[in-house]
Enzyme design. Structure first.
Site, short mmCIF file in Angstrom:
data_model
loop_
_atom_site.label_atom_id
_atom_site.label_comp_id
_atom_site.label_asym_id
_atom_site.label_seq_id
_atom_site.Cartn_x
_atom_site.Cartn_y
_atom_site.Cartn_z
CD GLU A 159 94.71 38.32 58.13
OE1 GLU A 159 93.47 38.45 58.19
OE2 GLU A 159 95.26 37.25 57.80
CD GLU A 234 92.53 40.41 54.12
OE1 GLU A 234 92.10 39.25 54.37
OE2 GLU A 234 93.74 40.67 53.96
#
Length: 582
Positions: A159, A234
């Site tokens: 991320e 995710e």
């Protein structure tokens, strides 16, 4: 296992298309005696892949040390167990992993470098990252799909688009390090939809992370990646809890509906988490988006498999959903395992922490208080002690404590300073010149997300009383990695932080949950295994106890209670209490 290839439209294993149906499992949050069980249940839910982070801070707790792969950190064994279940693996070695894990997996010793710029191409950061990969990747190479292992793809960082750093050179250095280390399987990045522009690299597969609005988020991914398979790396099945909040839950039906949307569209998905596990010991992270918020011990995450690894309603709904798009194994899903119940465990032996601190750590002298990192310490507590030069009332002031400081004068509790409440000073009275000042500081978890990763612990800067700077400190690191040095000769409970010990007999080993009504705040160990933190602030009001930490016959329980308890009794019960829903 066959290799993964990426086409303009899909993933392929050999000549066959592959829709990745994965779930996150963190070996470092699961007792190693239970790895095989959790992997098997993941497969029986219908998954063909598991996704796993690698916590750099546990594998290399000291700068330059060889990586440890012992016991609960035996990643090669975990990968072998995944392969034995016929599961592919998505490996996410970081170096930053977030994961609500202490410091996002970054080692505390990085913070001894002044002004280090974490997660950038700053040589002070990048050089130890490269040395870490030089040790880790040779251990991973035999487990790559190109070598017949289960690892079909490896993530670059984690991320990164949300970091705000935009250091493309750093990501390129990581790719080069992975390739130089022999990682010849596909690479990928993962970001939330709004961060896709800043987190990816040309020619590296992008994936997207989200909780809901699946089609909208996948469409955003397609805008940033015109060709290639779509994947949610995710898909958040639940959420984590923080001390002082409520217990986070997410609708099983709504989550199953989102999963159905993705699978029916042909997208691949990784369910974060399929089984959350536990932040054993001192390993929980924290968030700081203007106010410091430590994460609780449980990482149940409202996952399909609960903290004890038992199937939940969400498990069965997800399994039914997956069955529409992939064949399920014929074997039955194991039922919930037995749980141990034992009421009224009395802790009859007691040891004062302040009186016995030197048995737990080596005291050292310092002119001004050093941080935990300057002491070479990663987790636990630090005890700072000096004398108050004058008698009378006055203000004790600090530049700040990270994260929670208990203040004592001549052993008597005076008050508490909490970073979460932005407290830096308190009023106290010194009974006489040279009264003993003791400040016990707890690391409640380093920040794991956002721009505040340089999260030192302890006390930094001067401490003053009545405006005078205090010097001549005795500083005792208290990592509490072993409690063998404690003496429990005294039977009386003294005021202040204390260890309490008791024993209990177990006729047959099983999982259980430790309940501590009447206790305030502290840490728990069973047979030397650190279960984690408890705190009456909630929401969590029980600690998961894995069956493998017990033994038939006599067992030992030790609690470090920081404030005091009237009746030192603990209970083992068959159900968890994670608190009321948020």
């Amino acid at each position: 296992m066959p290799e993964l290839t990426i086409t303009d439209t899909d993933f392929r294993i050999g000549d066959e298309p592959l829709q990745i149906i994965s779930g996150s499992l963190h070996y470092f949050r699961i007792h190693p005696g239970q790895w095989a069980d959790r992997l098997r249940k993941a497969r029986l839910m219908g998954l063909n892949t598991v996704d796993v982070y690698v916590p750099w801070n546990l594998h290399q707790p000291h700068r330059g040390s060889p990586l440890t792969m012992e016991e609960g950190l035996d990643l090669p064994r975990f990968l072998d167990l995944a392969a034995a279940e016929g599961l592919y693996v998505l490996l996410r070695p970081g170096p930053f992993i977030c994961a609500e894990w202490e410091a996002g997996g970054l080692p505390a010793w990085l913070l001894t470098e002044p002004d280090i710029r974490l997660r950038t191409s700053d040589p002070r950061y990048l050089e130890p990252v490269e040395r870490y990969f030089e040790q880790l990747l040779p251990l991973m190479r035999p487990h790559l799909a190109t070598q017949g292992g289960p690892v079909i793809a490896v993530q670059v960082e984690n991320e990164y688009g949300a970091s705000g750093l935009r250091d493309t050179a750093y990501l390129e250095c990581l790719v080069a390090a992975l390739r130089a280390g022999g990682v010849d399987v596909p690479l990928f990045t993962s970001d939330q939809a709004g961060d896709l522009a800043d987190g990816g690299l040309p020619d590296i597969l992008r994936t997207v992370n989200f909780s809901g609005n699946a089609m909208k988020n996948l469409a955003t991914l397609r805008e940033h990646q015109p060709a290639g398979p779509l994947m949610c790396a995710e898909f958040w099945s639940g959420w984590f809890d923080r001390w002082g909040g409520g217990h986070e839950t997410r609708s099983a039906a709504a989550k199953a509906e989102s999963l159905d949307e993705m699978l029916s569209s042909g997208a691949s998905v990784n369910i974060y988490m399929v089984h959350g596990g536990t932040n054993f010991g001192f390993t929980n992270g924290a968030n700081d988006k203007g106010r410091y918020r430590p994460t609780v011990t449980s990482y149940d995450y409202d996952s399909p498999l609960d903290e004890a690894g038992d199937p939940t309603e969400k498990y069965w709904l997800f399994r039914d959903t997956i069955a529409k798009y992939a064949p399920l194994a014929a074997e039955p899903v194991p039922a919930a395992g037995p749980k141990l119940a034992l009421e009224g465990i009395r802790l009859t032996e007691h040891a004062s922490l302040l009186a016995q601190a030197s048995r737990l750590g080596a005291p050292r002298r310092a002119t001004t208080p050093p941080t935990m990192e300057e002491l070479g310490q990663n987790f636990g507590f630090v005890l700072y002690e000096t004398v108050l030069p004058s008698a009378g009332a006055g203000m004790l002031r600090t530049a700040g404590v990270h994260d929670r400081a208990q203040v004592f004068v001549d052993g008597q509790p005076i008050g508490t300073l909490e970073r979460e409440s932005e407290e830096t000073a308190l009023s106290l009275r010194s009974p006489a010149p040279n009264a003993r000042l003791s400040i016990l500081v707890e690391n409640q978890g380093r920040v794991n997300y956002g721009p505040r990763l340089r999260d030192w612990k302890g006390i930094a800067g001067p401490v003053t009383f009545k405006g005078d700077t205090l010097t001549g400190w005795t500083v005792t690191p208290l990592p509490l990695t072993a409690l063998d040095g404690l003496s429990y000769e005294g039977q009386d409970i003294e005021p202040g932080p204390a260890f309490h010990r008791g024993t209990f007999d177990v006729p047959q080993v099983a999982d259980s949950f430790l309940h501590l009504p009447g206790w305030s705040k502290g840490n728990a160990w069973i047979n030397g295994f650190a279960l984690g933190r408890y705190w009456s602030r909630g929401p969590q009001r029980s600690l998961y106890m894995p069956g493998p930490v017990l033994r038939e016959g006599a067992n030992e329980i030790v609690l470090l209670e920081l404030h005091g308890v009237g009746d030192p009794v603990a209970h083992l019960r068959q159900t968890a209490d994670l608190g009321f829903p948020e």
